[in-house]
Design a protein around this motif. Structure first.
Motif, PDB file in Angstrom:
ATOM      1  N   GLY A 225       0.810  -1.212   0.000  1.00 54.04           N
ATOM      2  CA  GLY A 225       0.000   0.000   0.000  1.00 54.04           C
ATOM      3  C   GLY A 225       0.845   1.264   0.000  1.00 54.04           C
ATOM      4  N   LEU A 226       0.178   2.381  -0.276  1.00 52.47           N
ATOM      5  CA  LEU A 226       0.809   3.706  -0.256  1.00 52.47           C
ATOM      6  C   LEU A 226       0.375   4.403   1.031  1.00 52.47           C
ATOM      7  CD1 LEU A 226       0.058   4.750  -3.959  1.00 52.47           C
ATOM      8  CD2 LEU A 226       2.176   3.758  -3.058  1.00 52.47           C
ATOM      9  N   LYS A 227       1.286   4.587   1.950  1.00 53.78           N
ATOM     10  CA  LYS A 227       0.934   5.082   3.278  1.00 53.78           C
ATOM     11  C   LYS A 227       0.777   6.598   3.330  1.00 53.78           C
ATOM     12  CE  LYS A 227       0.993   0.898   4.556  1.00 53.78           C
ATOM     13  NZ  LYS A 227      -0.321   0.225   4.637  1.00 53.78           N
ATOM     14  N   LYS A 228       1.397   7.332   2.411  1.00 54.75           N
ATOM     15  CA  LYS A 228       1.310   8.791   2.434  1.00 54.75           C
ATOM     16  C   LYS A 228       0.104   9.244   1.625  1.00 54.75           C
ATOM     17  CE  LYS A 228       6.300   9.544   2.924  1.00 54.75           C
ATOM     18  NZ  LYS A 228       7.497  10.179   2.311  1.00 54.75           N
ATOM     19  N   GLN A 229      -0.722  10.083   2.256  1.00 54.83           N
ATOM     20  CA  GLN A 229      -1.946  10.520   1.596  1.00 54.83           C
ATOM     21  C   GLN A 229      -1.657  11.327   0.339  1.00 54.83           C
ATOM     22  OE1 GLN A 229      -4.926  13.704   3.061  1.00 54.83           O
ATOM     23  NE2 GLN A 229      -5.833  11.789   3.761  1.00 54.83           N
ATOM     24  N   GLU A 230      -0.650  12.205   0.374  1.00 58.21           N
ATOM     25  CA  GLU A 230      -0.361  13.022  -0.799  1.00 58.21           C
ATOM     26  C   GLU A 230       0.067  12.160  -1.988  1.00 58.21           C
ATOM     27  OE1 GLU A 230       3.288  13.314   1.988  1.00 58.21           O
ATOM     28  OE2 GLU A 230       1.101  13.282   2.137  1.00 58.21           O
ATOM     29  N   GLU A 231       0.718  11.016  -1.703  1.00 55.78           N
ATOM     30  CA  GLU A 231       1.118  10.113  -2.783  1.00 55.78           C
ATOM     31  C   GLU A 231      -0.107   9.420  -3.371  1.00 55.78           C
ATOM     32  OE1 GLU A 231       4.669   6.856  -3.631  1.00 55.78           O
ATOM     33  OE2 GLU A 231       3.895   7.082  -1.594  1.00 55.78           O
ATOM     34  N   ARG A 232      -1.035   9.030  -2.511  1.00 56.61           N
ATOM     35  CA  ARG A 232      -2.261   8.388  -3.008  1.00 56.61           C
ATOM     36  C   ARG A 232      -3.093   9.363  -3.837  1.00 56.61           C
ATOM     37  NH1 ARG A 232      -2.489   6.831   2.413  1.00 56.61           N
ATOM     38  NH2 ARG A 232      -4.404   8.029   2.770  1.00 56.61           N
ATOM     39  N   VAL A 233      -3.188  10.608  -3.383  1.00 54.35           N
ATOM     40  CA  VAL A 233      -3.945  11.614  -4.129  1.00 54.35           C
ATOM     41  C   VAL A 233      -3.332  11.816  -5.512  1.00 54.35           C
ATOM     42  CG1 VAL A 233      -4.572  14.059  -4.217  1.00 54.35           C
ATOM     43  CG2 VAL A 233      -4.849  12.786  -2.083  1.00 54.35           C
ATOM     44  N   ALA A 234      -1.998  11.865  -5.576  1.00 55.46           N
ATOM     45  CA  ALA A 234      -1.316  12.048  -6.862  1.00 55.46           C
ATOM     46  C   ALA A 234      -1.560  10.857  -7.784  1.00 55.46           C
ATOM     47  CB  ALA A 234       0.179  12.256  -6.629  1.00 55.46           C
ATOM     48  N   VAL A 235      -1.512   9.638  -7.243  1.00 55.68           N
ATOM     49  CA  VAL A 235      -1.744   8.446  -8.065  1.00 55.68           C
ATOM     50  C   VAL A 235      -3.186   8.426  -8.574  1.00 55.68           C
ATOM     51  CG1 VAL A 235      -1.939   5.925  -7.982  1.00 55.68           C
ATOM     52  CG2 VAL A 235       0.069   7.051  -7.029  1.00 55.68           C
ATOM     53  N   ILE A 236      -4.132   8.781  -7.703  1.00 51.79           N
ATOM     54  CA  ILE A 236      -5.537   8.787  -8.125  1.00 51.79           C
ATOM     55  C   ILE A 236      -5.767   9.870  -9.176  1.00 51.79           C
ATOM     56  CG2 ILE A 236      -7.886   9.266  -7.316  1.00 51.79           C
ATOM     57  CD1 ILE A 236      -7.095   7.855  -4.691  1.00 51.79           C
ATOM     58  N   ALA A 237      -5.100  11.013  -9.048  1.00 52.72           N
ATOM     59  CA  ALA A 237      -5.210  12.054 -10.076  1.00 52.72           C
ATOM     60  C   ALA A 237      -4.656  11.551 -11.403  1.00 52.72           C
ATOM     61  CB  ALA A 237      -4.470  13.309  -9.619  1.00 52.72           C
ATOM     62  N   TYR A 238      -3.570  10.793 -11.345  1.00 50.15           N
ATOM     63  CA  TYR A 238      -2.994  10.225 -12.566  1.00 50.15           C
ATOM     64  C   TYR A 238      -3.939   9.196 -13.181  1.00 50.15           C
ATOM     65  CZ  TYR A 238       0.029   7.306 -15.495  1.00 50.15           C
ATOM     66  OH  TYR A 238       0.555   6.565 -16.536  1.00 50.15           O
ATOM     67  N   LEU A 239      -4.507   8.307 -12.356  1.00 53.12           N
ATOM     68  CA  LEU A 239      -5.450   7.316 -12.862  1.00 53.12           C
ATOM     69  C   LEU A 239      -6.695   7.994 -13.431  1.00 53.12           C
ATOM     70  CD1 LEU A 239      -5.261   4.593 -10.044  1.00 53.12           C
ATOM     71  CD2 LEU A 239      -4.306   4.458 -12.350  1.00 53.12           C
ATOM     72  N   SER A 240      -7.119   9.095 -12.807  1.00 52.27           N
ATOM     73  CA  SER A 240      -8.280   9.817 -13.306  1.00 52.27           C
ATOM     74  C   SER A 240      -8.025  10.405 -14.690  1.00 52.27           C
ATOM     75  CB  SER A 240      -8.665  10.924 -12.324  1.00 52.27           C
ATOM     76  OG  SER A 240      -9.848  11.585 -12.717  1.00 52.27           O
ATOM     77  N   SER A 241      -6.760  10.759 -14.947  1.00 52.75           N
ATOM     78  CA  SER A 241      -6.416  11.296 -16.271  1.00 52.75           C
ATOM     79  C   SER A 241      -6.380  10.210 -17.339  1.00 52.75           C
ATOM     80  CB  SER A 241      -5.048  11.997 -16.198  1.00 52.75           C
ATOM     81  OG  SER A 241      -3.994  11.052 -16.060  1.00 52.75           O
ATOM     82  N   LYS A 242      -6.468   8.956 -16.915  1.00 50.10           N
ATOM     83  CA  LYS A 242      -6.454   7.824 -17.837  1.00 50.10           C
ATOM     84  C   LYS A 242      -7.860   7.225 -17.937  1.00 50.10           C
ATOM     85  CE  LYS A 242      -2.000   7.670 -18.795  1.00 50.10           C
ATOM     86  NZ  LYS A 242      -1.496   7.768 -20.185  1.00 50.10           N
TER      87      LYS A 242
END
Length: 242
Positions: free
Chosen positions: A154-171
């Protein structure tokens, strides 16, 4: 070799063995080891979000964070996932399913991938990969969906998860960005407590008292005024003579 020589050698070996055994027993009696009551040190680990575990992490305010999320940082963090997932449109399934369009999609629904029974059951309870669902799953996959095939820690840092979800949202993401939560904006006023709601009414009480003279003044222009004025006239009238 004569019998005498053999007996000397055998006696010397036997004597050496007896000496070793005797010394071991003697040292065990002098230096008797004392076993501790508790082995080692007990290390207590506080559960996340429990007592002593610090402040509980609030869910992200997606309306505030997503518009300013670092998509490039999310793409870089997604490199940890590329050994199992592809994210381009039409990409093949790997150890995990292709993730194009996963934001807003139904869990366990990508064609051609054999999902675990746990993920299939989870799709019944959470029929959409919302931002909150993805955040909770990426934080601790095995904890959020017990029995999933995804063994990633898992990704423990919230800012990292938000960035990954923003990237997935762009896809191929299908979810709109929600409006920011007004209660979590800087300078947002806290809602008044129940006890504070009665304060204006209490402050208005003197105003009601002050209104009493005005009411009396208004009455002076009405039917009550002559009666009040007549009272002194009756007192000043001379008593009838008998």
């Amino acid at each position: 070799m004569s019998d005498l020589t053999f007996n000397k050698i055998a006696g010397a070996v036997l004597a050496t063995g007896l000496a070793i055994v005797g010394l071991r027993e003697l040292s065990a009696g002098v230096f008797a080891p004392e076993q501790p009551e508790k082995a080692g040190y007990a290390v207590e680990v506080a559960e996340e979000g429990g007592a002593g575990g610090g402040a509980v992490e609030l869910p992200p305010d997606w309306g505030t964070l997503l518009p300013v999320a670092d998509v490039a940082a999310g793409e870089a963090a997604f490199a940890k996932c590329k050994s199992c997932h592809t994210v381009d449109q039409g990409g093949a399934n790997g150890t995990g399913p292709n993730l194009f369009g996963v934001v807003g999609a139904k869990p366990a629904a990508h064609a051609g991938f054999a999902y675990s029974p746990a993920m299939t059951a989870h799709a019944g309870a959470a029929p959409v990969w919302t931002y909150d669902e993805l955040d909770a799953f990426l934080k601790a996959p095995q904890k959020h969906v017990a029995g999933t095939k995804m063994t990633f820690v898992g990704l423990k840092k919230q800012e990292e998860r938000v960035a990954v979800i923003a990237y997935l949202s762009s896809k191929g993401g299908k979810l709109p960005v929600p409006a920011p939560d007004p209660a979590r904006q800087p300078g947002a006023a806290a809602a008044p407590a129940a006890g504070d709601a009665a304060a204006p009414a209490a402050e208005g009480a003197p105003a009601a008292a002050d209104a009493a003279p005005a009411t009396q003044g208004a009455a002076g222009q009405g039917e009550a005024a002559p009666a009040a004025a007549a009272a002194p006239a009756q007192k000043s009238a001379p008593a009838p003579k008998g």
